[in-house]
Design a protein around this motif. Structure first.
Motif, PDB file in Angstrom:
ATOM      1  N   GLY A 206       0.836  -1.179   0.000  1.00  0.00           N
ATOM      2  CA  GLY A 206       0.000   0.000   0.000  1.00  0.00           C
ATOM      3  C   GLY A 206       0.876   1.236   0.000  1.00  0.00           C
ATOM      4  O   GLY A 206       2.092   1.154   0.148  1.00  0.00           O
ATOM      5  N   GLY A 207       0.245   2.386  -0.198  1.00  0.00           N
ATOM      6  CA  GLY A 207       0.976   3.643  -0.205  1.00  0.00           C
ATOM      7  C   GLY A 207       0.523   4.519  -1.357  1.00  0.00           C
ATOM      8  O   GLY A 207      -0.385   4.160  -2.111  1.00  0.00           O
ATOM      9  N   ILE A 208       1.151   5.671  -1.470  1.00  0.00           N
ATOM     10  CA  ILE A 208       0.866   6.609  -2.549  1.00  0.00           C
ATOM     11  C   ILE A 208       1.969   6.489  -3.583  1.00  0.00           C
ATOM     12  O   ILE A 208       3.156   6.483  -3.239  1.00  0.00           O
ATOM     13  N   PHE A 209       1.579   6.412  -4.865  1.00  0.00           N
ATOM     14  CA  PHE A 209       2.556   6.220  -5.932  1.00  0.00           C
ATOM     15  C   PHE A 209       2.216   7.124  -7.119  1.00  0.00           C
ATOM     16  O   PHE A 209       1.095   7.082  -7.633  1.00  0.00           O
ATOM     17  N   ASN A 210       3.191   7.919  -7.541  1.00  0.00           N
ATOM     18  CA  ASN A 210       3.027   8.706  -8.762  1.00  0.00           C
ATOM     19  C   ASN A 210       3.298   7.801  -9.955  1.00  0.00           C
ATOM     20  O   ASN A 210       4.407   7.278 -10.114  1.00  0.00           O
ATOM     21  N   VAL A 211       2.282   7.599 -10.776  1.00  0.00           N
ATOM     22  CA  VAL A 211       2.430   6.790 -11.988  1.00  0.00           C
ATOM     23  C   VAL A 211       2.488   7.782 -13.147  1.00  0.00           C
ATOM     24  O   VAL A 211       1.464   8.244 -13.649  1.00  0.00           O
ATOM     25  N   THR A 212       3.714   8.117 -13.519  1.00  0.00           N
ATOM     26  CA  THR A 212       3.940   9.209 -14.454  1.00  0.00           C
ATOM     27  C   THR A 212       5.269   9.000 -15.171  1.00  0.00           C
ATOM     28  O   THR A 212       6.112   8.226 -14.710  1.00  0.00           O
TER      29      THR A 212
END
Length: 292
Positions: A206-212
């Motif tokens: 889990g966590g926050i992920f920048n998919v960019t």
């Protein structure tokens, strides 16, 4: 058997399903229309109609065996539709739930005047839709914590790929080269959204992920590159200040930032399309740019 449910199996949702076809036992997805349901079925996705307000008994029965959930439906003024229906109690609908993904947007960061941002950067959304996304992220985190399931929040930049790209806009005559000095945007090929989701599931994190992508770039540069690939003249440059734009289009230009994807890279994810030049060249040379 592992079972994936994608709420809102649209452009990104279908790419996620494709990336997981060999690793998830059963893949399901919701849509609003019977016509699109047939399309999902042809892609190996078991379709369910969901109008955003109520869950059919058939869909409720399916949710009872879901192990992995992807929420791709944008929130509205009344909040997230799925959490509203279950009052935030995910286990009441999905007692076997093991992992959750929420598809958000880099718009939650707001404007940073072209500076770099990462997952630790505080959110300061500008637009109403980005504020709704921040609130949805928070409510999904609470709901996932309550369900004892890790939540991956995927913050996506501008999505493009087969059927949705600069070549299409140039062919239609709708492409524009708006010039706003210093303005940059990140982008992401839809296939990387699918592959990144599959990667996160494989890690069970889990966590926050920048998919960019790796390269925030001026939007006019992307249009110029696509036109060069097509062998046509790019549209004339237009000053942003005097251009006729919808309120939504103008609001996009009010958020200027460079978004880092280092967190995902450091975890071991390798982007398939790290910059727009490689991605557009592949679309053009493979002749895959027209169709989703």
């Amino acid at each position: 058997m592992s079972q994936l449910m994608i709420f809102g199996a649209g452009y990104s949702g279908k790419a996620i399903a494709k990336s997981l076809q060999d690793t998830i036992g059963r893949i399901c997805g919701t849509t609003r229309s019977a016509e699109h349901a047939q399309k999902l079925l042809s892609l190996g996705i078991s379709p369910f109609i969901f109008d955003g307000d109520t869950l059919s008994e058939t869909l409720r029965r399916e949710l009872a065996t879901v192990t992995h959930l992807v929420q791709s439906i944008a929130p509205g003024k009344t909040g997230d539709p799925l959490l509203r229906i279950c009052s935030g109690d995910l286990k009441s609908l999905m007692p076997q739930l093991q992992w959750v993904a929420y598809l958000s947007t880099v718009g939650v960061y707001g404007n940073h005047d072209g500076a770099w941002v990462d997952e630790e950067t505080p959110c300061k959304p500008v637009s109403a839709r980005s504020l709704e996304r921040v609130q949805a992220e928070q409510t999904w985190q609470m709901a996932s914590d309550g369900a004892d399931a890790p939540l991956s929040i995927l913050r996506l930049s501008g999505i493009y790929g087969p059927g949705r790209n600069g070549f299409i806009n140039l062919e239609k005559g709708t492409a524009r080269r708006l010039i706003k000095p210093g303005q940059v945007f990140n982008r992401i090929r839809v296939e990387d959204i699918g592959a990144a989701t599959a990667f996160l599931i494989s890690q069970n994190v889990g966590g926050i992920f920048n998919v960019t992508d790796d390269e925030p770039a001026p939007p006019q540069d992307v249009v110029t590159f696509a036109a060069k690939m097509m062998g046509i003249a790019p549209p004339p440059e237009q000053a942003f200040e005097t251009a006729e734009l919808s309120a939504m289009a103008r609001s996009f230009y009010g958020e200027n930032k460079r978004v880092s994807n280092r967190k995902l890279r450091d975890m071991g994810y390798v982007f398939h399309y790290p910059d727009y030049r490689l991605a557009l060249r592949q679309l053009w040379e493979s002749d895959s740019w027209k169709d989703e």
